[in-house]
Design an enzyme around this catalytic site. Structure first.
Site, PDB file in Angstrom:
ATOM      1  N   GLU A  91       0.838  -1.195   0.000  1.00 51.79           N
ATOM      2  CA  GLU A  91       0.000   0.000   0.000  1.00 51.79           C
ATOM      3  C   GLU A  91       0.867   1.236   0.000  1.00 51.79           C
ATOM      4  O   GLU A  91       1.957   1.238   0.545  1.00 51.79           O
ATOM      5  CB  GLU A  91      -0.852   0.020   1.276  1.00 51.79           C
ATOM      6  CG  GLU A  91      -1.768  -1.169   1.407  1.00 51.79           C
ATOM      7  CD  GLU A  91      -2.580  -1.138   2.689  1.00 51.79           C
ATOM      8  OE1 GLU A  91      -2.526  -0.131   3.416  1.00 51.79           O
ATOM      9  OE2 GLU A  91      -3.266  -2.128   2.950  1.00 51.79           O
ATOM     10  N   GLY A 175       5.747  -2.462   6.857  1.00 57.40           N
ATOM     11  CA  GLY A 175       7.124  -2.943   6.949  1.00 57.40           C
ATOM     12  C   GLY A 175       7.965  -2.163   7.931  1.00 57.40           C
ATOM     13  O   GLY A 175       7.591  -1.088   8.380  1.00 57.40           O
ATOM     14  N   LEU A 229       6.997   4.157  19.971  1.00 61.48           N
ATOM     15  CA  LEU A 229       7.284   3.758  21.350  1.00 61.48           C
ATOM     16  C   LEU A 229       6.089   3.011  21.956  1.00 61.48           C
ATOM     17  O   LEU A 229       6.197   1.875  22.364  1.00 61.48           O
ATOM     18  CB  LEU A 229       7.655   4.992  22.179  1.00 61.48           C
ATOM     19  CG  LEU A 229       8.318   4.714  23.514  1.00 61.48           C
ATOM     20  CD1 LEU A 229       9.648   3.997  23.341  1.00 61.48           C
ATOM     21  CD2 LEU A 229       8.523   6.007  24.293  1.00 61.48           C
ATOM     22  N   CYS A 356      -2.353   1.448   8.083  1.00 67.22           N
ATOM     23  CA  CYS A 356      -1.467   0.351   8.401  1.00 67.22           C
ATOM     24  C   CYS A 356      -1.909  -1.022   7.897  1.00 67.22           C
ATOM     25  O   CYS A 356      -2.248  -1.905   8.679  1.00 67.22           O
ATOM     26  CB  CYS A 356      -1.282   0.285   9.917  1.00 67.22           C
ATOM     27  SG  CYS A 356      -1.130   1.900  10.630  1.00 67.22           S
TER      28      CYS A 356
HETATM   29  N1  SAH Z   1       7.621  -0.380  11.266  1.00 67.60           N
HETATM   30  C1  SAH Z   1       7.695   1.048  11.387  1.00 67.60           C
HETATM   31  C2  SAH Z   1       6.903   1.812  10.353  1.00 67.60           C
HETATM   32  C3  SAH Z   1       5.547   1.313   9.963  1.00 67.60           C
HETATM   33  S1  SAH Z   1       4.218   1.475  11.114  1.00 67.60           S
HETATM   34  C4  SAH Z   1       7.318   1.472  12.791  1.00 67.60           C
HETATM   35  O1  SAH Z   1       6.990   0.611  13.598  1.00 67.60           O
HETATM   36  O2  SAH Z   1       7.395   2.657  13.103  1.00 67.60           O
HETATM   37  C5  SAH Z   1       3.854   3.199  11.187  1.00 67.60           C
HETATM   38  C6  SAH Z   1       3.190   3.621  12.487  1.00 67.60           C
HETATM   39  O3  SAH Z   1       1.826   3.198  12.538  1.00 67.60           O
HETATM   40  C7  SAH Z   1       3.864   3.024  13.700  1.00 67.60           C
HETATM   41  O4  SAH Z   1       3.957   3.988  14.725  1.00 67.60           O
HETATM   42  C8  SAH Z   1       2.872   1.940  14.081  1.00 67.60           C
HETATM   43  O5  SAH Z   1       3.029   1.555  15.403  1.00 67.60           O
HETATM   44  C9  SAH Z   1       1.555   2.623  13.798  1.00 67.60           C
HETATM   45  N2  SAH Z   1       0.393   1.724  13.719  1.00 67.60           N
HETATM   46  C10 SAH Z   1       0.353   0.421  13.419  1.00 67.60           C
HETATM   47  N3  SAH Z   1      -0.910  -0.054  13.485  1.00 67.60           N
HETATM   48  C11 SAH Z   1      -1.697   0.982  13.841  1.00 67.60           C
HETATM   49  C12 SAH Z   1      -3.105   1.130  14.069  1.00 67.60           C
HETATM   50  N4  SAH Z   1      -3.940   0.117  13.927  1.00 67.60           N
HETATM   51  N5  SAH Z   1      -3.558   2.359  14.421  1.00 67.60           N
HETATM   52  C13 SAH Z   1      -2.715   3.413  14.539  1.00 67.60           C
HETATM   53  N6  SAH Z   1      -1.392   3.333  14.329  1.00 67.60           N
HETATM   54  C14 SAH Z   1      -0.870   2.134  13.994  1.00 67.60           C
END
Ligand code: SAH
Length: 366
Positions: A91, A175, A229, A356
């Site tokens: 995506e 990713g 975090l 996401c």
């Molecule tokens: N792997 C990297 C980048 C991709 S995720 C990372 O962990 O930062 C991008 C952001 O979206 C991250 O902060 C992740 O924790 C958040 N994220 C994942 N699922 C989510 C959801 N269902 N709702 C809101 N944020 C989410």
């Protein structure tokens, strides 16, 4: 399988056109269209009609093909589901904002990180994306922006670079970018070099791979680093982010502060506000009580950080719940009182499953 012309070097592209019995200058014309993100050959109006048709049959322009696109009701967000050469799907999201046009780029097909609140990781990691596959996501968005302008302002799709093109990149799609660090760096170098996207308008988001953060620091470009975090203690964080068993909060934050100090950039801390339902069906705060807010403040006090509070986007397969607007503001107020810069992330495209990995997941399940 169709040949992907974007992946060819210029000599290879010249060979390709001369093999078709065409003059060499066709390679230059085709390259210009490829660099603009032409989705297929039909749009290449300076090529003869029969050649365009022939090319459409035997070749593909970009290493990504649009499978579906969804536009949010306010038309500010467009999400693309893209298919790669090996039929993997990824995506990418185009966000039109008041400060510019931002593209959220995926760095892997799937994800191995296993975060408990996230949809992208549910089907596991398929593979790393190549430099071209990440770059092509920007081109898809760029083409879309120029097409919109051509529709509304009669601008030729070969519009100039400072006129509503992609201005910001966030590597926050599916990713973990720091599991694919060298390709991510290769991609960002090209975006900066070829599309003139300044380092300060690029953000890489990581769940906290310390070795990768150090690599970014060695690379030494003043991009923005964002750390996912999501919990202020190792105990809680390990429950929702398996990576925390490898790199503890203190190590991650140390590497991140080192980066932000060295590059002189404000560090972004991402913090999803998660609730859980109790046996009565009421939402209880999971990581966002007053105590959590105070603990988080302690971790960050004295550093140049911005905490981005993220409302959780519902993922049906996941056992969390969104918290109320009041609870979000209570959490934020404590951070502010503790002197921590904080912002609530505006939800973009929630109505099109823009969070996401949701679209990819829905597609895979049929
Ligand atoms: N792997 C990297 C980048 C991709 S995720 C990372 O962990 O930062 C991008 C952001 O979206 C991250 O902060 C992740 O924790 C958040 N994220 C994942 N699922 C989510 C959801 N269902 N709702 C809101 N944020 C989410």
């Amino acid at each position: 399988m169709k040949k992907i012309l974007f992946n060819l070097t210029q000599p290879e592209l010249e060979q390709f056109v001369t093999d078709m019995g065409l003059p060499r200058f066709r390679a230059t014309q085709i390259r210009e269209w490829l660099n603009r993100g032409a989705p297929d050959f039909s749009v290449m109006k300076n090529l003869p009609e029969d050649l365009r048709q022939k090319l459409n049959e035997s070749a593909q322009t970009l290493p990504v093909k649009i499978v579906t696109r969804l536009d949010s009701s306010d038309n500010q967000t467009t999400k693309f589901l893209l298919e790669l050469e090996d039929a993997q799907q990824i995506e990418c999201v185009l966000m039109r904002t008041t400060y510019g046009n931002s593209v959220c780029v995926s760095s892997q097909a799937g994800c191995a990180m296993g975060c408990k609140f996230c949809a992208s990781t549910l089907l596991g990691l398929k593979r790393n994306l190549t430099v071209n596959e990440m770059f092509a996501q920007i081109l898809v968005a760029q083409w879309e922006l120029r097409r919109n302008r051509a529709d509304t302002e009669h601008v030729h799709p070969n519009g100039d670079a400072n006129n509503g093109d992609v201005s910001h990149i966030v590597v926050m799609g599916t990713g973990e970018p720091l599991q694919n660090t060298s390709n991510v760096i290769g991609f960002l170098n090209r975006a900066n070099d070829e599309l003139h996207i300044s380092w300060r308008r690029i953000t890489v988001s990581t769940c906290g791979i310390v070795s990768g953060i150090e690599e970014l620091n060695t690379w030494g470009r003043p991009i923005n680093l964002a750390i996912s975090l999501h919990a202020p203690t190792d105990e809680l964080r390990s429950q929702i982010m398996p990576i925390n068993n490898k790199y503890k909060i203190n190590e991650v934050l140390k590497a991140a502060f080192d980066f932000s100090d060295a590059q002189n950039r404000q560090l972004m801390i991402e913090y999803i506000l998660l609730g859980k339902r109790d046996e009565n069906g009421d939402v209880v705060l999971y990581n966002c009580s007053n105590e959590h807010a105070n603990k988080l403040s302690e971790l960050l006090r004295g550093h140049n950080v911005m905490v981005n509070l993220i409302p959780w986007n519902t993922v049906d397969e996941r056992d969390f719940a969104s918290i109320s607007g009041n609870a979000v503001h209570r959490f934020q107020d404590i951070l502010i009182k503790n002197g921590i810069h904080t912002r609530i992330r505006r939800e973009r495209g929630a109505d099109i499953g823009s969070a996401c990995g949701q679209l990819r997941l829905k597609h895979k399940k049929g």
